[in-house]
Motif scaffolding. Structure first.
Motif, mmCIF file in Angstrom:
data_model
loop_
_atom_site.group_PDB
_atom_site.id
_atom_site.type_symbol
_atom_site.label_atom_id
_atom_site.label_comp_id
_atom_site.label_asym_id
_atom_site.label_seq_id
_atom_site.Cartn_x
_atom_site.Cartn_y
_atom_site.Cartn_z
ATOM 1 N N GLY A 132 0.778 -1.228 0.000
ATOM 2 C CA GLY A 132 0.000 0.000 0.000
ATOM 3 C C GLY A 132 0.810 1.278 0.000
ATOM 4 N N MET A 133 2.133 1.196 -0.015
ATOM 5 C CA MET A 133 2.911 2.432 0.009
ATOM 6 C C MET A 133 3.279 2.926 -1.386
ATOM 7 S SD MET A 133 6.415 0.946 1.692
ATOM 8 C CE MET A 133 7.509 2.239 1.188
ATOM 9 N N LEU A 134 2.997 2.140 -2.406
ATOM 10 C CA LEU A 134 3.331 2.527 -3.773
ATOM 11 C C LEU A 134 2.695 3.853 -4.197
ATOM 12 C CD1 LEU A 134 5.044 1.640 -6.128
ATOM 13 C CD2 LEU A 134 3.099 0.339 -6.986
ATOM 14 N N PRO A 135 1.430 4.126 -3.895
ATOM 15 C CA PRO A 135 0.865 5.425 -4.286
ATOM 16 C C PRO A 135 1.620 6.610 -3.665
ATOM 17 C CG PRO A 135 -0.897 3.915 -3.720
ATOM 18 C CD PRO A 135 0.393 3.244 -3.338
ATOM 19 N N ASP A 136 2.031 6.481 -2.411
ATOM 20 C CA ASP A 136 2.789 7.556 -1.769
ATOM 21 C C ASP A 136 4.148 7.744 -2.432
ATOM 22 O OD1 ASP A 136 0.805 8.129 0.111
ATOM 23 O OD2 ASP A 136 1.563 6.617 1.505
ATOM 24 N N LEU A 137 4.811 6.642 -2.739
ATOM 25 C CA LEU A 137 6.119 6.734 -3.392
ATOM 26 C C LEU A 137 5.988 7.331 -4.793
ATOM 27 C CD1 LEU A 137 7.648 3.326 -2.267
ATOM 28 C CD2 LEU A 137 8.209 5.614 -1.415
ATOM 29 N N ASN A 138 4.952 6.936 -5.527
ATOM 30 C CA ASN A 138 4.737 7.503 -6.861
ATOM 31 C C ASN A 138 4.441 8.998 -6.779
ATOM 32 O OD1 ASN A 138 5.216 5.323 -8.593
ATOM 33 N ND2 ASN A 138 3.195 4.472 -8.172
ATOM 34 N N ARG A 139 3.646 9.398 -5.781
ATOM 35 C CA ARG A 139 3.341 10.823 -5.586
ATOM 36 C C ARG A 139 4.633 11.615 -5.328
ATOM 37 N NH1 ARG A 139 0.979 10.772 -0.726
ATOM 38 N NH2 ARG A 139 2.875 11.538 0.208
ATOM 39 N N GLU A 140 5.506 11.079 -4.499
ATOM 40 C CA GLU A 140 6.764 11.766 -4.213
ATOM 41 C C GLU A 140 7.660 11.825 -5.442
ATOM 42 O OE1 GLU A 140 7.777 13.577 -1.532
ATOM 43 O OE2 GLU A 140 5.675 13.305 -1.042
ATOM 44 N N ARG A 141 7.661 10.757 -6.227
ATOM 45 C CA ARG A 141 8.462 10.757 -7.460
ATOM 46 C C ARG A 141 7.947 11.822 -8.437
ATOM 47 N NH1 ARG A 141 12.196 8.318 -10.386
ATOM 48 N NH2 ARG A 141 11.876 7.961 -12.577
ATOM 49 N N GLU A 142 6.634 11.942 -8.559
ATOM 50 C CA GLU A 142 6.049 12.969 -9.430
ATOM 51 C C GLU A 142 6.409 14.367 -8.942
ATOM 52 O OE1 GLU A 142 1.873 12.066 -9.528
ATOM 53 O OE2 GLU A 142 2.204 10.206 -10.647
ATOM 54 N N ARG A 143 6.395 14.567 -7.626
ATOM 55 C CA ARG A 143 6.770 15.866 -7.058
ATOM 56 C C ARG A 143 8.230 16.185 -7.374
ATOM 57 N NH1 ARG A 143 9.498 17.597 -2.992
ATOM 58 N NH2 ARG A 143 9.782 15.544 -2.064
ATOM 59 N N LEU A 144 9.094 15.190 -7.233
ATOM 60 C CA LEU A 144 10.509 15.389 -7.553
ATOM 61 C C LEU A 144 10.712 15.646 -9.040
ATOM 62 C CD1 LEU A 144 12.171 12.687 -5.285
ATOM 63 C CD2 LEU A 144 12.277 15.169 -5.004
ATOM 64 N N ASP A 145 9.990 14.922 -9.890
ATOM 65 C CA ASP A 145 10.082 15.146 -11.338
ATOM 66 C C ASP A 145 9.698 16.582 -11.693
ATOM 67 O OD1 ASP A 145 10.950 12.575 -11.851
ATOM 68 O OD2 ASP A 145 8.975 11.828 -12.482
ATOM 69 N N ALA A 146 8.654 17.098 -11.053
ATOM 70 C CA ALA A 146 8.224 18.483 -11.313
ATOM 71 C C ALA A 146 9.288 19.468 -10.844
ATOM 72 C CB ALA A 146 6.890 18.758 -10.623
ATOM 73 N N ALA A 147 9.889 19.201 -9.699
ATOM 74 C CA ALA A 147 10.941 20.097 -9.194
ATOM 75 C C ALA A 147 12.148 20.080 -10.114
ATOM 76 C CB ALA A 147 11.331 19.689 -7.773
ATOM 77 N N VAL A 148 12.513 18.910 -10.621
ATOM 78 C CA VAL A 148 13.634 18.808 -11.561
ATOM 79 C C VAL A 148 13.312 19.571 -12.842
ATOM 80 C CG1 VAL A 148 14.904 17.197 -13.051
ATOM 81 C CG2 VAL A 148 14.569 16.662 -10.635
#
Length: 138
Positions: A82-98
């Motif tokens: 169940g932690m995959l959605p949280d990890l994906n959300r954080e990855r998307e946030r990092l992608d936007a920051a990059v």
């Protein structure tokens, strides 16, 4: 082990260890004297916190994810579903920051290229602008 030794073992300052505790990331036991007592498992917890911070996650997110991660000594592994959605959300946030940082670098590159190609028309005016900018940041 007490805080001084724990700080040396983990390479994390005592101030930062207290911050981790305030954020709910670390929960050392307390001796009757009130001193904090850290265990070997706390060393692994701090290693996990440092890895997640280095990955760009904030302490609130780390507090949510840390209980669902196991430290195998070299990396963090998922320990609950169940932690995959949280990890994906954080990855998307990092992608936007990059993407934002890359756009800012490209804009800066354009300004540098335009300045180099046109030359500097008025050295005194540019020096005054540079001095004004530095005084705002002092």
């Amino acid at each position: 082990m007490r805080m001084g030794e724990f700080s040396r073992r983990t390479g994390v300052s005592q101030r930062l260890l207290r911050y981790y505790e305030e954020q709910g990331l670390l929960a050392p036991s307390r001796l009757p004297s009130g001193y904090r007592e850290y265990s070997e498992s706390d060393v692994a917890t701090v290693r996990g916190i440092r890895m997640l911070l280095a990955a760009g996650l904030g302490t609130a997110t780390i507090a949510e994810l840390l209980p669902c991660l196991a430290d195998d000594g070299n990396s963090l592994a998922p320990a609950c579903s169940g932690m995959l959605p949280d990890l994906n959300r954080e990855r998307e946030r990092l992608d936007a920051a990059v993407a934002d940082l890359l756009a800012a670098r490209e804009a800066l590159d354009d300004i540098i290229a335009a300045t180099e190609s046109t030359g500097v028309a008025d050295e005194d005016a540019c020096a005054a602008i540079g001095d004004a900018g530095r005084s705002r940041h002092d």
